[in-house]
Scaffold this motif. Structure first.
Motif, PDB file in Angstrom:
ATOM      1  N   TYR A   1       0.831  -1.209   0.000  1.00 50.48           N
ATOM      2  CA  TYR A   1       0.000   0.000   0.000  1.00 50.48           C
ATOM      3  C   TYR A   1       0.864   1.258   0.000  1.00 50.48           C
ATOM      4  O   TYR A   1       0.616   2.194  -0.762  1.00 50.48           O
ATOM      5  CB  TYR A   1      -0.953   0.029   1.190  1.00 50.48           C
ATOM      6  CG  TYR A   1      -2.056  -1.010   1.153  1.00 50.48           C
ATOM      7  CD1 TYR A   1      -2.728  -1.310  -0.027  1.00 50.48           C
ATOM      8  CD2 TYR A   1      -2.429  -1.683   2.298  1.00 50.48           C
ATOM      9  CE1 TYR A   1      -3.743  -2.258  -0.057  1.00 50.48           C
ATOM     10  CE2 TYR A   1      -3.444  -2.623   2.279  1.00 50.48           C
ATOM     11  CZ  TYR A   1      -4.103  -2.904   1.102  1.00 50.48           C
ATOM     12  OH  TYR A   1      -5.110  -3.836   1.085  1.00 50.48           O
TER      13      TYR A   1
ATOM     14  N   GLN B   1       2.403   2.091  -3.221  1.00 49.09           N
ATOM     15  CA  GLN B   1       1.452   2.702  -4.146  1.00 49.09           C
ATOM     16  C   GLN B   1       1.196   4.165  -3.794  1.00 49.09           C
ATOM     17  O   GLN B   1       0.976   4.983  -4.674  1.00 49.09           O
ATOM     18  CB  GLN B   1       0.152   1.896  -4.162  1.00 49.09           C
ATOM     19  CG  GLN B   1       0.343   0.516  -4.750  1.00 49.09           C
ATOM     20  CD  GLN B   1      -0.826  -0.417  -4.508  1.00 49.09           C
ATOM     21  OE1 GLN B   1      -1.733  -0.131  -3.730  1.00 49.09           O
ATOM     22  NE2 GLN B   1      -0.802  -1.561  -5.169  1.00 49.09           N
TER      23      GLN B   1
ATOM     24  N   HIS C   1      -6.502   4.457   1.173  1.00 46.87           N
ATOM     25  CA  HIS C   1      -5.973   3.572   0.138  1.00 46.87           C
ATOM     26  C   HIS C   1      -6.552   2.163   0.283  1.00 46.87           C
ATOM     27  O   HIS C   1      -6.935   1.536  -0.712  1.00 46.87           O
ATOM     28  CB  HIS C   1      -4.445   3.547   0.196  1.00 46.87           C
ATOM     29  CG  HIS C   1      -3.823   3.015  -1.046  1.00 46.87           C
ATOM     30  ND1 HIS C   1      -3.718   3.762  -2.194  1.00 46.87           N
ATOM     31  CD2 HIS C   1      -3.312   1.805  -1.329  1.00 46.87           C
ATOM     32  CE1 HIS C   1      -3.159   3.019  -3.135  1.00 46.87           C
ATOM     33  NE2 HIS C   1      -2.895   1.830  -2.636  1.00 46.87           N
TER      34      HIS C   1
ATOM     35  N   ASP D   1     -10.192   2.339  -0.898  1.00 49.26           N
ATOM     36  CA  ASP D   1     -10.260   2.399  -2.357  1.00 49.26           C
ATOM     37  C   ASP D   1      -9.996   1.031  -2.980  1.00 49.26           C
ATOM     38  O   ASP D   1     -10.685   0.612  -3.904  1.00 49.26           O
ATOM     39  CB  ASP D   1      -9.268   3.421  -2.918  1.00 49.26           C
ATOM     40  CG  ASP D   1      -9.628   4.847  -2.564  1.00 49.26           C
ATOM     41  OD1 ASP D   1     -10.773   5.107  -2.137  1.00 49.26           O
ATOM     42  OD2 ASP D   1      -8.745   5.724  -2.710  1.00 49.26           O
ATOM     43  N   TYR D   2      -8.988   0.341  -2.463  1.00 47.09           N
ATOM     44  CA  TYR D   2      -8.648  -0.994  -2.974  1.00 47.09           C
ATOM     45  C   TYR D   2      -9.806  -1.968  -2.760  1.00 47.09           C
ATOM     46  O   TYR D   2     -10.193  -2.705  -3.664  1.00 47.09           O
ATOM     47  CB  TYR D   2      -7.371  -1.515  -2.289  1.00 47.09           C
ATOM     48  CG  TYR D   2      -7.106  -2.964  -2.591  1.00 47.09           C
ATOM     49  CD1 TYR D   2      -6.526  -3.342  -3.796  1.00 47.09           C
ATOM     50  CD2 TYR D   2      -7.460  -3.957  -1.687  1.00 47.09           C
ATOM     51  CE1 TYR D   2      -6.305  -4.689  -4.093  1.00 47.09           C
ATOM     52  CE2 TYR D   2      -7.241  -5.297  -1.982  1.00 47.09           C
ATOM     53  CZ  TYR D   2      -6.662  -5.658  -3.175  1.00 47.09           C
ATOM     54  OH  TYR D   2      -6.463  -6.972  -3.462  1.00 47.09           O
ATOM     55  N   GLU D   3     -10.351  -1.979  -1.555  1.00 47.32           N
ATOM     56  CA  GLU D   3     -11.426  -2.919  -1.231  1.00 47.32           C
ATOM     57  C   GLU D   3     -12.695  -2.597  -2.014  1.00 47.32           C
ATOM     58  O   GLU D   3     -13.403  -3.517  -2.455  1.00 47.32           O
ATOM     59  CB  GLU D   3     -11.712  -2.922   0.272  1.00 47.32           C
ATOM     60  CG  GLU D   3     -10.608  -3.533   1.095  1.00 47.32           C
ATOM     61  CD  GLU D   3     -10.426  -5.023   0.857  1.00 47.32           C
ATOM     62  OE1 GLU D   3     -11.391  -5.723   0.487  1.00 47.32           O
ATOM     63  OE2 GLU D   3      -9.303  -5.509   1.051  1.00 47.32           O
TER      64      GLU D   3
ATOM     65  N   LYS E   1     -12.865  -1.179  -4.982  1.00 44.62           N
ATOM     66  CA  LYS E   1     -12.620  -1.613  -6.357  1.00 44.62           C
ATOM     67  C   LYS E   1     -12.738  -3.139  -6.455  1.00 44.62           C
ATOM     68  O   LYS E   1     -13.359  -3.671  -7.375  1.00 44.62           O
ATOM     69  CB  LYS E   1     -11.235  -1.162  -6.815  1.00 44.62           C
ATOM     70  CG  LYS E   1     -10.926  -1.532  -8.229  1.00 44.62           C
ATOM     71  CD  LYS E   1      -9.547  -1.044  -8.648  1.00 44.62           C
ATOM     72  CE  LYS E   1      -9.293  -1.465 -10.080  1.00 44.62           C
ATOM     73  NZ  LYS E   1      -7.913  -1.588 -10.401  1.00 44.62           N
ATOM     74  N   ARG E   2     -12.164  -3.827  -5.504  1.00 41.64           N
ATOM     75  CA  ARG E   2     -12.219  -5.294  -5.498  1.00 41.64           C
ATOM     76  C   ARG E   2     -13.651  -5.794  -5.355  1.00 41.64           C
ATOM     77  O   ARG E   2     -14.079  -6.729  -6.033  1.00 41.64           O
ATOM     78  CB  ARG E   2     -11.355  -5.840  -4.354  1.00 41.64           C
ATOM     79  CG  ARG E   2     -11.141  -7.327  -4.384  1.00 41.64           C
ATOM     80  CD  ARG E   2     -10.157  -7.752  -3.308  1.00 41.64           C
ATOM     81  NE  ARG E   2     -10.678  -7.533  -1.970  1.00 41.64           N
ATOM     82  CZ  ARG E   2     -11.346  -8.455  -1.278  1.00 41.64           C
ATOM     83  NH1 ARG E   2     -11.544  -9.643  -1.781  1.00 41.64           N
ATOM     84  NH2 ARG E   2     -11.793  -8.194  -0.068  1.00 41.64           N
TER      85      ARG E   2
END
Length: 131
Positions: A80, A83, A115, A118-120, A122-123
């Motif tokens: 993370y 990124q 972050h 946002d990742y979760e 999107k997933r």
């Protein structure tokens, strides 16, 4: 009858519902996290891993009595931060936290939390799970 089932399914997989839930749970982790002092890079890594573990528990509604997967969660924290800060992310985060620059550790945790959210999100949109 079919319209009601379809409507219920569409409501269940609505990305906005998932987004709100993930953001709420990550913010809950951020508010609950007990910031500790750290005296070394290794302790900072451990601390960030603990936060990622707590966020993961909140997002997935799982409670571990303790985070027994240190390498896994520290590894995710490193990914993370790489990124967030493209050049030596965890090292950059450590230096910011250690120096107190840019507000120190609290803004870093906020960035990390956002972050993760946002990742979760999107997933969850790409691979929704309907139960």
């Amino acid at each position: 009858m079919k319209n009601k089932k379809l409507k219920a399914l569409l409501e269940e997989i609505d990305p906005r519902k998932s987004m709100d839930l993930v953001e709420d749970r990550v913010n809950e982790a951020l508010n609950e996290f007990q910031k500790k002092d750290f005296n070394s890079y290794d302790e900072f890594e451990e601390l960030m891993g603990e936060f990622v573990c707590l966020a993961d528990q909140k997002i997935n509604d799982i409670i571990y009595p303790y985070c027994d997967f240190r390498d896994y969660y520290v590894g995710r924290a490193i990914i993370y931060f790489d990124q967030i800060f493209p050049v030596h992310g965890m090292i950059a985060a450590h230096r910011i936290a250690e120096s107190g620059a840019e507000g120190g550790i609290r803004p870093l945790l906020t960035q990390l939390a956002q972050h993760i959210a946002d990742y979760e999100i999107k997933r969850n949109i790409e691979f929704p799970v309907v139960v």
